[in-house]
Design an enzyme around this catalytic site. Structure first.
Site, PDB file in Angstrom:
ATOM      1  N   HIS A   1      -1.615   1.575   7.457  1.00 11.49           N
ATOM      2  CA  HIS A   1      -1.916   1.318   5.908  1.00 11.49           C
ATOM      3  C   HIS A   1      -1.705   2.594   5.400  1.00 11.49           C
ATOM      4  O   HIS A   1      -1.677   3.477   5.950  1.00 11.49           O
ATOM      5  CB  HIS A   1      -3.529   1.029   5.890  1.00 11.49           C
TER       6      HIS A   1
ATOM      7  N   CYS B   1       0.867  -1.072   0.040  1.00 13.65           N
ATOM      8  CA  CYS B   1      -0.050  -0.167   0.255  1.00 13.65           C
ATOM      9  C   CYS B   1       0.995   1.185   0.047  1.00 13.65           C
ATOM     10  O   CYS B   1       0.383   2.275  -0.535  1.00 13.65           O
ATOM     11  CB  CYS B   1      -0.974   0.120   1.230  1.00 13.65           C
TER      12      CYS B   1
END
EC number: 3.4.19.12
Length: 368
Positions: free
Chosen positions: A310, A32
Site C-alpha cells: 500500500h 493508492c
C-alpha cells in the site's frame, strides 16, 4: 471522512491555514500509488500554483482535446475551490484518463508509485511542449505585423535554440554532469544530462547524505570496461564520476527499495533504515556550494514485498505535518516522520518505509 474531517479541523482549530484544503482521495481498487503521489504534488505549492494558473488561462481559451494535464489541473482546481476545508474527492476523471493513456496502469495489480510519478511528469512536459510548438507555428503563419512583436534581439549565445523550458522543467529539472578522466592523457570528457528525480542505491543504516556521496563517488573503468578516449584514439583506463551541475528547485529523491536478487530470480524489498533529514544540504554539486533543501512530502511504501502492499503520503503544509491514506487525512507530529526511515533489523514488524522524498530549495531566487 465526515468525522475524520471534522477531527482534523478540530485538531488544527484556529491554526487552520487560510484558504488551504485538506482532502482525501478515493481509492478505485488499487490506486493508492496514484493518490499518494497526487497529494505530494498538490502540496508542492509552486507546481500547484502554476498548474492552476495554466488551467485558468486554458479555460479562457479554445477548448482542446482532453489529456492528462487537463485532468490533473481540473482535479487540483476542484480541491482548491471546495467550500469545505476537509473532505473526500474522487479523482475519477484523472484515473480513467491515466488508464486509457497507459496500459501499464490498467490492471488491478500493485503498481509502482515512482513509475507513475515519472510517467506523469514526462507526460505533462510532452503536452506542454506540443502546445508550445502549435502556438509557435500559428504565430509564424500569422500576418507579419504580429510577428514584429516577437523577440527583437535573438541572443547571440544560442539560447533561442535550446529545448523549450516549461514550468514543469522549472520546478523539477536538474542537470547532472558525467565526468570521465582518461588516466593516460588526463583529458576530462564531460557530458550533461537532465533529470526529474535522482534514484539512489541504498545501504543498511545509512542516510540520504551518504547515499548521495555514493551516487557521486569516483568509479575506475578498467579491464573490459575501459573508456574510448578521443584524444588517445584508443581504449584507456579512466575514472568516472557523476556530479550535480544544476540542482533543481524541487529535488525528488527515489530510494531504490526494490532490488532484483539473482539467486531468487525475483525482486525483493529492502527495508533498510535510511535517515532522511527535514533539512538537507546538497554538497555533491559542481560548484561545491551547498544547496539547502527542506522536506515537504514523503511517499511511503507499506508492505514487505514489491508485488503487494500500500502507499500513503506524509505532507508538510504551513508548518504542520499531515498523513494522507487514500480517503483519510490526519495530523501527525513532526517527530513521527522518523518512524518511516526503515528498519535497522532485516525482519521487523514495521513495514512503512520512505520511498520517494520531495525537497524544496530554500534558495533566495525561488522562481529562477
Amino acid at each position: 471522512m465526515g468525522a475524520a474531517g471534522s477531527k482534523l479541523e478540530k485538531a488544527l482549530g484556529d491554526q487552520f491555514p487560510e484558504g488551504e484544503r485538506y482532502f482525501g482521495l478515493e481509492n478505485f481498487g488499487n490506486t493508492c500509488y496514484c493518490n499518494s503521489v497526487l497529494q505530494a504534488l498538490y502540496f508542492c505549492v509552486p507546481f500547484r500554483e502554476q498548474l492552476l494558473e495554466y488551467y485558468s488561462n486554458y479555460k479562457n481559451g479554445a477548448d482542446a482535446e482532453e489529456n492528462l494535464l487537463i485532468c490533473l489541473a481540473d482535479l487540483f482546481t476542484q480541491i482548491s475551490s471546495q467550500k469545505k476545508k476537509t473532505g473526500v474527492i474522487a479523482p475519477k476523471r484523472f484515473v480513467q484518463r491515466l488508464k486509457k493513456q497507459n496500459e501499464l496502469f490498467r490492471s488491478y495489480m500493485h503498481q509502482d508509485a515512482h513509475e507513475f510519478l515519472n510517467f506523469l511528469l514526462n507526460e505533462l512536459v510532452d503536452i506542454l511542449e506540443k502546445e508550445a510548438r502549435t502556438a509557435k507555428n500559428e504565430a509564424e503563419t500569422s500576418p507579419p505585423e504580429k510577428v514584429a512583436n516577437g523577440p527583437k534581439n535573438p541572443q547571440a549565445n544560442g539560447v533561442q535554440k535550446e529545448p523549450l523550458v516549461t514550468w514543469v522543467h522549472k520546478n523539477f529539472q536538474g542537470i547532472l554532469t558525467n565526468e570521465t578522466r582518461c588516466l593516460r592523457c588526463e583529458t576530462v570528457t564531460a557530458r550533461d544530462e537532465t533529470f526529474f528525480d535522482l534514484s539512489l542505491d541504498i545501504e543498511q543504516n545509512s542516510s540520504i547524505t551518504s547515499c548521495l556521496k555514493n551516487f557521486s563517488s569516483t568509479e575506475t573503468l578498467n579491464a573490459e570496461d575501459k573508456f574510448f578516449c578521443d584524444k588517445c584514439c584508443s581504449l584507456q583506463e579512466a575514472q568516472k564520476r557523476m556530479k550535480i551541475k544544476k540542482p533543481p528547485h524541487i529535488l525528488v529523491i527515489h530510494l531504490k527499495r526494490f532490488k532484483y536478487i539473482e539467486q531468487l530470480g525475483r525482486y525483493k524489498k529492502l527495508s533498510y533504515r535510511v535517515v532522511f533529514p527535514l533539512e538537507l544540504k546538497l554538497s555533491n554539486t559542481v560548484e561545491d556550494a551547498d544547496s539547502e533543501y527542506s522536506l515537504f512530502a514523503v511517499v511511503v511504501h507499506v508492505g514487505s514485498g514489491p508485488n503487494h502492499g500500500h502507499y500513503v503520503s506524509l505532507v508538510k503544509s504551513h508548518n504542520h505535518w499531515l498523513f494522507f491514506d487514500d480517503e483519510n487525512v490526519e495530523m501527525i507530529d513532526e517527530s513521527a516522520v522518523q518512524t518511516f526511515f526503515g528498519s535497522a533489523q532485516e525482519y521487523s514488524s514495521n513495514t512503512d518505509h520512505g520511498y520517494i522524498l520531495f525537497y524544496e530549495s530554500l534558495g533566495a531566487n525561488k522562481n529562477s
